[in-house]
Scaffold this active site. Structure first.
Site: not given
Lengths: 326, 326
Positions: B64, B66-67, B139, B209, B266
Site C-alpha cells: 500500500h 502509505d508504506h 490484511h 497492517d 498507524h
C-alpha cells in the site's frame, strides 16, 4: 491570479524548501491548478490550506522525479478525502503509464476519474477562466513551459458605441457584457465589439527545467510574469549545469525582452537561505539584479504573489514563520 | 537498539503525523534499518538527522502506498548525496518491478546497487548485529511482520568453567569471548559453551497492517517489544475496519501472551492529538490500557525509544517541539 509556491528546491528537499510544486489560484475563488508535484506536495497543500476537492488540473513540466514523485500520494489522498469530480492531468509521455503501474502495484483505486492529456500534443487547452498553451524547452529530458492567459479579462460596456449603433438599453446589453454574442433585430452583435478592456489579459508563463531561456521569447511576449528555474549561478561553467540555467542567464533573457516580472525558483540545495552562509540565495539575487531591471522575486516555500487585474505583481502575504520541516 | 518513529499516521499524513516509516538503529553506531517508507520519509530522515549513507537495509511490510510511495525519492536523494554502498531492500512482490518502472519513467540512475530480496521467501536474513525473520499477517493485500533478534547479545566469559576444563588464560579466551569457536590442544572449543549471557537476546517485532494480531503469537514469544498498528478503536465494528486492528484488540492480544512492551502506531487521521478533541489518540490509549497490563506506548513522529541490553524499553529523548509540518 495568485501564485503560491509549494516547493522551491531543485532535485532534493532542504530544511526550508521542498521539491517543485506551484499552485495557481484565483484570489477569491476556490479552484486552482497545480504545476508539478514533487514528493510531499500534498503536505505543502495541507499546510497552505488548499483543498484537493477544488484542484482543477495538474500540469507536469517533465518526468524527473523531483517534479512528479508526489503524484501518487496526492491523488490517493484526494480519493481518501472523498473527491468525486474528474481531475485533468496534463503530463509528458510516460507519466500516465507510470501512474497506472503505481496504482496497480499498490492496489490504489480512485473514486474519481483521471483525464490525462499529453503535453506534447496539448495545443491550447482552456478552463473556465484560463487558456493554457505549451512551449518546449531544452533539458536532459523533454521539458515544457505552460502559459496561462486570462480568458475573459476585466471589461466594461462601450455604451457610447452601443447607443451610436442604435442598440437600446436592455437584456442584450447584459449578454454582451458577459462576453456572449447576441442576436438583435436581425443582426448578430459581437460581444467584443462592444467591450472596452482597460488592461491587456493577464498572462503567466511557468517553465520547467531549461538551459535555454531564450526559447521562451515568443511565449513571454505578452506575459507579465515568468516563473523560471535558477538552479545555479553564472560561476558554474555552462557545461556543468546539467541542462539547467543560472540566475544571471535567466535575468539577462528577461531583460532582453523587457519582461515586467521574473520569479526565480528551483534553487540548488547548495544555495543556503541563511544570509550569513555562502553561497546563498542572496548571491543568486545579487547576480540576477546585475542583469535585470524589471521586478525580481526569488521564491520561497509558501510565499504567495498576486497578479492583479492591472498586471501588477506583488507579494500578498508574509511567508509563514520559517520552519525546518517541509 | 533504538526505535525512531518517522511516521505514525494511517493512509494519509496529518498536520502532526506523516505516513508510515520507522528507523531501527544502534544507540551509538551509525548503521540503521528503515521499516516502511511512506511519502516524505526522506524529509523525516533529514529532520531526525539520520544519514542515508549509513542506511543498511529497507524492509517494506506491504504494497500500500502509505508504506512505500517514499521509496523513489529517498533512493534518489541517497544517490544525489553520493552514496556508493549497495543497499538491501526486502519487499513484497511488485515493489521491485514498480521501482524499476519508476526509474525508467523518470530516467533515474542510482550510483549504488540495489539488492532486492523478496519478503515472501526471505526465510531468515542476517546483518552484522541482527537476525531478521518474517511472519505473514492478514490484511487486504499480503502483509508481513519483521522480527529483529540480536545476533550477539551481551556476554562474559565463564572463567570458572574455562579453568575447570584446563584451558589456560591466553589468546584463546579472547577468541571465545568474541563468539568464535577455537581450536585448543587438539580439541574444538565452542564459544557458546564458555559464555554467560546475563540477558536473553533482544527481540523486536514490527508488524505491517494486520487485522489478526494473534497471528503474531509465535513471533512474539521471545520478543520484548511489538510495534503494531492500531488504526481504529473497538467502537468501530470489525467488519468496517478494512483489514486493520483496533487498539483494544491489539492490547488484548499482547496481554494474552504476556508481552512486556507494546508500541501502537498507524492511527487513523480521525484520532486527534489535541487532548481536547474527540475522538483522540488519548481515547485509543485509554482503550488499550483497559486490555493490557504491560508497558504501553503510543508512538508519535520523531519519538525515540531505547531497548537496552537488559530488555527494558524507555523513551530516550523528549519529542521535538510539536510541529505541524510533516
Amino acid at each position: 491570479m495568485d501564485l503560491l509556491f509549494l516547493g522551491t528546491s531543485a532535485a532534493t528537499p532542504t530544511r526550508t524548501r521542498n521539491v517543485s510544486a506551484l499552485a495557481l489560484l484565483e484570489p477569491r475563488g476556490k479552484g486552482w491548478f497545480l504545476l508539478d508535484c514533487g514528493e510531499a506536495t500534498q503536505h505543502r497543500v495541507m499546510q497552505a490550506g488548499l483543498s484537493l476537492h477544488e484542484l482543477q488540473a495538474i500540469f507536469i513540466t517533465h518526468v524527473h522525479g523531483d517534479h512528479c514523485y508526489g503524484l501518487p500520494g496526492l491523488l490517493a489522498s484526494a480519493g481518501l478525502q472523498g473527491r468525486t469530480r474528474p481531475l485533468t492531468l496534463v503530463a509528458p509521455a510516460g507519466v500516465e503509464a507510470w501512474m497506472d503501474a503505481t496504482q496497480q502495484m499498490s492496489q490504489l483505486s480512485l473514486p474519481y476519474p483521471l483525464q490525462w492529456l499529453p503535453t506534447e500534443s496539448l495545443g491550447c487547452w482552456s478552463s473556465e477562466h484560463w487558456l493554457v498553451d505549451v512551449t518546449e524547452l531544452s533539458h536532459r529530458v523533454r521539458s515544457f513551459a505552460y502559459g496561462f492567459t486570462e480568458a475573459r479579462p476585466e471589461s466594461r460596456l462601450d455604451q457610447a458605441r452601443l447607443l451610436a449603433d442604435g442598440i437600446a438599453r436592455g437584456p442584450v446589453w447584459g449578454q454582451l457584457k458577459k462576453g456572449i454574442d447576441a442576436a438583435y433585430e436581425g443582426r448578430t452583435l459581437r460581444s467584443r465589439d462592444y467591450l472596452i478592456f482597460p488592461h491587456p489579459p493577464r498572462r503567466v508563463v511557468v517553465a520547467g527545467d531549461n538551459d535555454r531561456p531564450e526559447l521562451l521569447a515568443a511565449a513571454c511576449r505578452n506575459a507579465q510574469v515568468l516563473v523560471h528555474e535558477a538552479t545555479f549561478s553564472l560561476e558554474r561553467p555552462v557545461e556543468t549545469r546539467f541542462g539547467h540555467s543560472a540566475a544571471g542567464q535567466v535575468a539577462a533573457f528577461a531583460d532582453s525582452i523587457g519582461l515586467p516580472n521574473l520569479v526565480l525558483t528551483h534553487f540548488s540545495s547548495r544555495f543556503q537561505d541563511n544570509p550569513e552562509r555562502s553561497p546563498g540565495i542572496a548571491d543568486l539575487r545579487a547576480e540576477a539584479l546585475q542583469h535585470y531591471r524589471g521586478g525580481l522575486w526569488l521564491a520561497e516555500d509558501l510565499a504567495r504573489f498576486r497578479l492583479d487585474r492591472t498586471g501588477s505583481l506583488c507579494r500578498v502575504l508574509p511567508a509563514p514563520a520559517r520552519d525546518p520541516r517541509p
